[in-house]
Scaffold this motif. Structure first.
Motif, PDB file in Angstrom:
ATOM      1  N   VAL A 167       3.074   3.594  -1.944  1.00 15.82           N
ATOM      2  CA  VAL A 167       3.724   3.753  -3.251  1.00 15.82           C
ATOM      3  C   VAL A 167       2.721   3.922  -4.382  1.00 15.82           C
ATOM      4  O   VAL A 167       2.806   4.859  -5.177  1.00 15.82           O
ATOM      5  CB  VAL A 167       4.659   2.555  -3.538  1.00 15.82           C
ATOM      6  CG1 VAL A 167       5.278   2.673  -4.931  1.00 15.82           C
ATOM      7  CG2 VAL A 167       5.741   2.469  -2.474  1.00 15.82           C
ATOM      8  N   ALA A 168       1.755   3.002  -4.467  1.00 18.67           N
ATOM      9  CA  ALA A 168       0.826   3.028  -5.597  1.00 18.67           C
ATOM     10  C   ALA A 168      -0.293   4.056  -5.406  1.00 18.67           C
ATOM     11  O   ALA A 168      -0.687   4.730  -6.359  1.00 18.67           O
ATOM     12  CB  ALA A 168       0.234   1.638  -5.813  1.00 18.67           C
ATOM     13  N   LYS A 169      -0.798   4.199  -4.183  1.00 17.16           N
ATOM     14  CA  LYS A 169      -1.935   5.090  -3.942  1.00 17.16           C
ATOM     15  C   LYS A 169      -1.512   6.455  -3.414  1.00 17.16           C
ATOM     16  O   LYS A 169      -2.330   7.381  -3.364  1.00 17.16           O
ATOM     17  CB  LYS A 169      -2.920   4.444  -2.963  1.00 17.16           C
ATOM     18  CG  LYS A 169      -3.399   3.065  -3.402  1.00 17.16           C
ATOM     19  CD  LYS A 169      -4.085   3.099  -4.759  1.00 17.16           C
ATOM     20  CE  LYS A 169      -4.502   1.714  -5.207  1.00 17.16           C
ATOM     21  NZ  LYS A 169      -5.149   1.748  -6.550  1.00 17.16           N
ATOM     22  N   GLY A 170      -0.261   6.593  -3.009  1.00 19.32           N
ATOM     23  CA  GLY A 170       0.252   7.889  -2.581  1.00 19.32           C
ATOM     24  C   GLY A 170      -0.342   8.427  -1.295  1.00 19.32           C
ATOM     25  O   GLY A 170      -0.415   9.642  -1.089  1.00 19.32           O
ATOM     26  N   ASP A 212      -9.470   4.040  -1.346  1.00 22.30           N
ATOM     27  CA  ASP A 212      -8.092   3.557  -1.275  1.00 22.30           C
ATOM     28  C   ASP A 212      -7.545   3.459   0.148  1.00 22.30           C
ATOM     29  O   ASP A 212      -6.518   2.817   0.370  1.00 22.30           O
ATOM     30  CB  ASP A 212      -7.175   4.463  -2.109  1.00 22.30           C
ATOM     31  CG  ASP A 212      -7.379   4.256  -3.613  1.00 22.30           C
ATOM     32  OD1 ASP A 212      -7.977   3.232  -3.982  1.00 22.30           O
ATOM     33  OD2 ASP A 212      -6.945   5.123  -4.387  1.00 22.30           O
ATOM     34  N   TYR A 255      -6.278   0.168   1.875  1.00 23.77           N
ATOM     35  CA  TYR A 255      -4.923  -0.384   1.804  1.00 23.77           C
ATOM     36  C   TYR A 255      -4.139  -0.148   3.093  1.00 23.77           C
ATOM     37  O   TYR A 255      -3.148  -0.834   3.342  1.00 23.77           O
ATOM     38  CB  TYR A 255      -4.170   0.212   0.612  1.00 23.77           C
ATOM     39  CG  TYR A 255      -4.665  -0.294  -0.721  1.00 23.77           C
ATOM     40  CD1 TYR A 255      -4.190  -1.489  -1.252  1.00 23.77           C
ATOM     41  CD2 TYR A 255      -5.621   0.415  -1.441  1.00 23.77           C
ATOM     42  CE1 TYR A 255      -4.655  -1.955  -2.479  1.00 23.77           C
ATOM     43  CE2 TYR A 255      -6.101  -0.045  -2.669  1.00 23.77           C
ATOM     44  CZ  TYR A 255      -5.613  -1.244  -3.179  1.00 23.77           C
ATOM     45  OH  TYR A 255      -6.086  -1.712  -4.377  1.00 23.77           O
ATOM     46  N   TYR A 281       2.219  -6.126   1.707  1.00 27.09           N
ATOM     47  CA  TYR A 281       1.881  -5.790   0.320  1.00 27.09           C
ATOM     48  C   TYR A 281       0.860  -4.647   0.262  1.00 27.09           C
ATOM     49  O   TYR A 281       1.008  -3.698  -0.514  1.00 27.09           O
ATOM     50  CB  TYR A 281       1.324  -7.018  -0.401  1.00 27.09           C
ATOM     51  CG  TYR A 281       0.772  -6.710  -1.771  1.00 27.09           C
ATOM     52  CD1 TYR A 281       1.627  -6.497  -2.862  1.00 27.09           C
ATOM     53  CD2 TYR A 281      -0.609  -6.595  -1.979  1.00 27.09           C
ATOM     54  CE1 TYR A 281       1.119  -6.193  -4.119  1.00 27.09           C
ATOM     55  CE2 TYR A 281      -1.121  -6.296  -3.226  1.00 27.09           C
ATOM     56  CZ  TYR A 281      -0.251  -6.097  -4.290  1.00 27.09           C
ATOM     57  OH  TYR A 281      -0.761  -5.787  -5.540  1.00 27.09           O
ATOM     58  N   ARG A 293     -13.294  -1.311   0.769  1.00 30.82           N
ATOM     59  CA  ARG A 293     -12.913  -0.463  -0.360  1.00 30.82           C
ATOM     60  C   ARG A 293     -14.128   0.302  -0.868  1.00 30.82           C
ATOM     61  O   ARG A 293     -14.017   1.474  -1.254  1.00 30.82           O
ATOM     62  CB  ARG A 293     -12.304  -1.290  -1.487  1.00 30.82           C
ATOM     63  CG  ARG A 293     -11.705  -0.393  -2.575  1.00 30.82           C
ATOM     64  CD  ARG A 293     -10.898  -1.130  -3.580  1.00 30.82           C
ATOM     65  NE  ARG A 293     -10.156  -0.196  -4.420  1.00 30.82           N
ATOM     66  CZ  ARG A 293      -9.498  -0.536  -5.509  1.00 30.82           C
ATOM     67  NH1 ARG A 293      -9.452  -1.799  -5.889  1.00 30.82           N
ATOM     68  NH2 ARG A 293      -8.858   0.364  -6.213  1.00 30.82           N
ATOM     69  N   TYR A 307       2.434  -1.356   1.233  1.00 28.67           N
ATOM     70  CA  TYR A 307       3.269  -0.896   0.113  1.00 28.67           C
ATOM     71  C   TYR A 307       2.390  -0.225  -0.940  1.00 28.67           C
ATOM     72  O   TYR A 307       2.723   0.849  -1.459  1.00 28.67           O
ATOM     73  CB  TYR A 307       4.028  -2.080  -0.494  1.00 28.67           C
ATOM     74  CG  TYR A 307       4.789  -1.735  -1.744  1.00 28.67           C
ATOM     75  CD1 TYR A 307       6.059  -1.160  -1.680  1.00 28.67           C
ATOM     76  CD2 TYR A 307       4.238  -1.981  -3.001  1.00 28.67           C
ATOM     77  CE1 TYR A 307       6.760  -0.838  -2.844  1.00 28.67           C
ATOM     78  CE2 TYR A 307       4.920  -1.660  -4.155  1.00 28.67           C
ATOM     79  CZ  TYR A 307       6.181  -1.085  -4.081  1.00 28.67           C
ATOM     80  OH  TYR A 307       6.865  -0.766  -5.220  1.00 28.67           O
ATOM     81  N   GLN A 308       1.262  -0.860  -1.255  1.00 28.60           N
ATOM     82  CA  GLN A 308       0.339  -0.280  -2.224  1.00 28.60           C
ATOM     83  C   GLN A 308      -0.204   1.056  -1.737  1.00 28.60           C
ATOM     84  O   GLN A 308      -0.358   2.005  -2.517  1.00 28.60           O
ATOM     85  CB  GLN A 308      -0.816  -1.254  -2.479  1.00 28.60           C
ATOM     86  CG  GLN A 308      -0.445  -2.499  -3.251  1.00 28.60           C
ATOM     87  CD  GLN A 308      -0.043  -2.184  -4.688  1.00 28.60           C
ATOM     88  OE1 GLN A 308      -0.733  -1.432  -5.392  1.00 28.60           O
ATOM     89  NE2 GLN A 308       1.077  -2.724  -5.109  1.00 28.60           N
TER      90      GLN A 308
END
Length: 201
Positions: free
Chosen positions: A44-47, A130, A133, A37, A125, A40-41
């Motif tokens: 996809v989410a953080k680029g 980011d 992740y 997960y 964090r 993936y974040q």
């Protein structure tokens, strides 16, 4: 001398005693799911780019292996100079040395390890933004690899291939030289810090 069978008791309270036991599949599934997960974040989410993800992930793996070594050498094998230390060492690790074949005592209870992981997430964090992740999954999968190697060494017979190195290394720690061979997932830090097993005649 270590027992080849049986199980030690840590708490008199049966509920607390039950909570000290963990089936190896539970943390492996939990940390694999959490790591997937988070990765993936990261992508996809953080680029975050694939190469950066790989570098941070490997950095997490390396850090975990160092922490594993330090904890095993300096915390779980600390000098038992007081009754409190003796109790801590036995509860955290000594019972495993007494009963190394006890398969339910090879992993930290999942709720405890997940809580620690959540704390690490917020700490890292704050420190690295980011990139956590990608970095934290390296730590978590480092722990999962430690659990799997540790379980295989204690639950199965040594294989007749290169993986036998782990069996021999950890076996020496348990049965011959308990103050050497502290690395479980890798002997890297034993090599660096000079705690590889001594050659015996």
């Amino acid at each position: 001398m270590p027992k080849t069978s049986g199980s030690g008791r840590i708490f008199k309270n049966p509920v607390l005693e039950k909570l000290t036991r963990t089936h190896i599949a539970a943390p492996l599934v939990a940390f694999s799911a959490v790591s997937t997960y988070l990765l993936y974040q990261a992508v996809v989410a953080k680029g975050i780019g694939g190469l950066q993800v790989l570098v941070w992930f490997l950095g997490g793996l390396l850090l975990y292996s160092l922490v594993e070594y330090i904890m095993h050498r300096f915390v779980f094998h600390m000098p038992e100079t007081t009754p409190a230390r003796k109790k801590f060492v036995y509860t955290a690790h000594g019972v495993h040395h007494d009963f190394p074949r006890d398969k339910d005592r090879l992993a930290m209870p999942v709720p405890v390890s997940l809580a620690l992981s959540a704390i690490l997430f917020f700490v890292f964090r704050f420190a690295m933004g980011d990139f956590v992740y990608a970095f934290l999954p390296g730590i978590l999968m480092g722990y999962a690899s430690y659990l799997w190697v540790h379980y295989m060494v204690h639950a199965f017979q040594p294989p007749k291939n290169a993986f036998k190195i782990w069996w021999v290394h950890h076996g020496i720690h348990h049965y011959k030289q308990p103050h050497r061979a502290f690395g479980v997932s890798t002997p890297l830090w034993d090599i660096i810090f000079g705690t590889m097993p001594e050659q015996q005649k």
